[in-house]
Design an enzyme around this catalytic site. Sequence first.
Site, PDB file in Angstrom:
ATOM      1  N   SER A  32       0.808  -1.204   0.000  1.00  0.00           N
ATOM      2  CA  SER A  32       0.000   0.000   0.000  1.00  0.00           C
ATOM      3  C   SER A  32       0.830   1.237   0.000  1.00  0.00           C
ATOM      4  O   SER A  32       0.853   1.974   0.955  1.00  0.00           O
ATOM      5  CB  SER A  32      -0.905   0.047   1.205  1.00  0.00           C
ATOM      6  OG  SER A  32      -1.248   1.365   1.501  1.00  0.00           O
ATOM      7  N   ASP A 203       0.470   6.667  -2.847  1.00  0.00           N
ATOM      8  CA  ASP A 203      -0.029   5.404  -2.302  1.00  0.00           C
ATOM      9  C   ASP A 203      -0.938   4.669  -3.277  1.00  0.00           C
ATOM     10  O   ASP A 203      -1.849   5.230  -3.856  1.00  0.00           O
ATOM     11  CB  ASP A 203      -0.816   5.664  -1.012  1.00  0.00           C
ATOM     12  CG  ASP A 203      -0.010   5.250   0.197  1.00  0.00           C
ATOM     13  OD1 ASP A 203       1.161   4.904   0.025  1.00  0.00           O
ATOM     14  OD2 ASP A 203      -0.554   5.284   1.298  1.00  0.00           O
ATOM     15  N   THR A 204      -0.695   3.399  -3.399  1.00  0.00           N
ATOM     16  CA  THR A 204      -1.538   2.480  -4.147  1.00  0.00           C
ATOM     17  C   THR A 204      -1.712   1.240  -3.288  1.00  0.00           C
ATOM     18  O   THR A 204      -0.834   0.876  -2.530  1.00  0.00           O
ATOM     19  CB  THR A 204      -0.876   2.095  -5.485  1.00  0.00           C
ATOM     20  OG1 THR A 204      -0.783   3.258  -6.307  1.00  0.00           O
ATOM     21  CG2 THR A 204      -1.688   1.045  -6.222  1.00  0.00           C
ATOM     22  N   VAL A 205      -2.853   0.596  -3.403  1.00  0.00           N
ATOM     23  CA  VAL A 205      -3.127  -0.612  -2.649  1.00  0.00           C
ATOM     24  C   VAL A 205      -3.052  -1.800  -3.600  1.00  0.00           C
ATOM     25  O   VAL A 205      -3.636  -1.773  -4.676  1.00  0.00           O
ATOM     26  CB  VAL A 205      -4.527  -0.525  -2.012  1.00  0.00           C
ATOM     27  CG1 VAL A 205      -4.959  -1.886  -1.507  1.00  0.00           C
ATOM     28  CG2 VAL A 205      -4.541   0.499  -0.904  1.00  0.00           C
TER      29      VAL A 205
END
Length: 392
Positions: A32, A203-205
């Site tokens: 994340s 941010d990336t999940v």
Amino acid sequence: MQVSCVYIIINKLLLLLLLLLFKCFCFYYFLSGAGYHSESKAKEYKHVCKRACQRTQHVFNCSQDSPFTNAGMGSNLNLSGEIECDASIMDGKSLHYGAVGAISGMKNPVLVANRLLSEAQKGKLSAGRIPPCFLVGRGAHDWAVGHGIPPCPSEKMATKFSLSAYKRNKRKMELAEKMDTGHNQAKKRRQSSENENGSGCLDTVGAVVVDLQGNVAAAVSSGGLAMKHPGRVGQAAHYGCGCWAENACNMNPYSTAVSTSGCGEHLIRTMLARECSAAMQSEDAHQALLDAMQNKFISSPFLASEDRVLGGVIVLRCCRCVEPQPSQNIQGILVEFLWSHTTESMCVGYMSAQDSKAKTHISRLPPGTVPGQCLAIEGGVCRLTSPMNWFG
């Protein structure tokens, strides 16, 4: 080149979607946000990672989405003050893929991506029409509603955290437009803004998983860059850029799954997810990932004009193994999991279905190194084993 660790996060619904593809004995690996994770919030980030992993064991537990992730509810707001999300998911066994881009009014856009994947697996539509695998904007929203996925009112999509970040960024943009600034001052402001906003920027999940049959899957979900232009679609929705999953076959000895995070434009122009997956067919997984991140990303000719190349990946690869035991043969899966990033930090959580607790960590580039110009890489190995008669 400096070498260290890395990491990332995920939310509950994304995990559940991945579990729909697999049996109960799995290895889960979640990410994340390659970007910046402040020391003051380190415990919160690690808690979200651990909770996400453990919820795969308790899928009926209800809880709120974390405000510390940039996916679905609570995502970054665009220039118009709206939330538009991207998501994709890939099944390594069927090689089917589903994705949505710039979709609004969906609490968990990866649900829509997964539904696109499952609908495509059913075959052609009436009159021989090809089912879609990638939908964007209003069309994606309407398709989701038409297939039973409930919408979420726009006013409920934003959180206090994301609204506060939007107002702060908007003030900075307005001030910057009024000021007569030189190149150096603008550069310093951009770097300061990235550090202050932290996970709100990059941010990336994401998640990658494998079961005892060697089937893999990967998924990714993102609200995109803060203050992005309306309609912008990031790497999380692009084929081969946000995630990739491919089972072992005659050509490939390993099953591989990859999920990426970071600056979407950098990840799109290098198709990093697919590049990393292809690299993992080499014998030395650690060296293969290091070479891919260095040669296919940091030093990519497609990013030659960029001063800093920002991104991170979580990678899982596996193969069957048989170990003779005193009483019986034990068959299982040898799983290698690695992570790498060029951003200042990255948060990761991982566990197997046989574990009672998830392991989490926030990786940071070594002091004195320049984000976007060096990388961190690390990983581990585990075995998922079971008596051979458990296999069909």
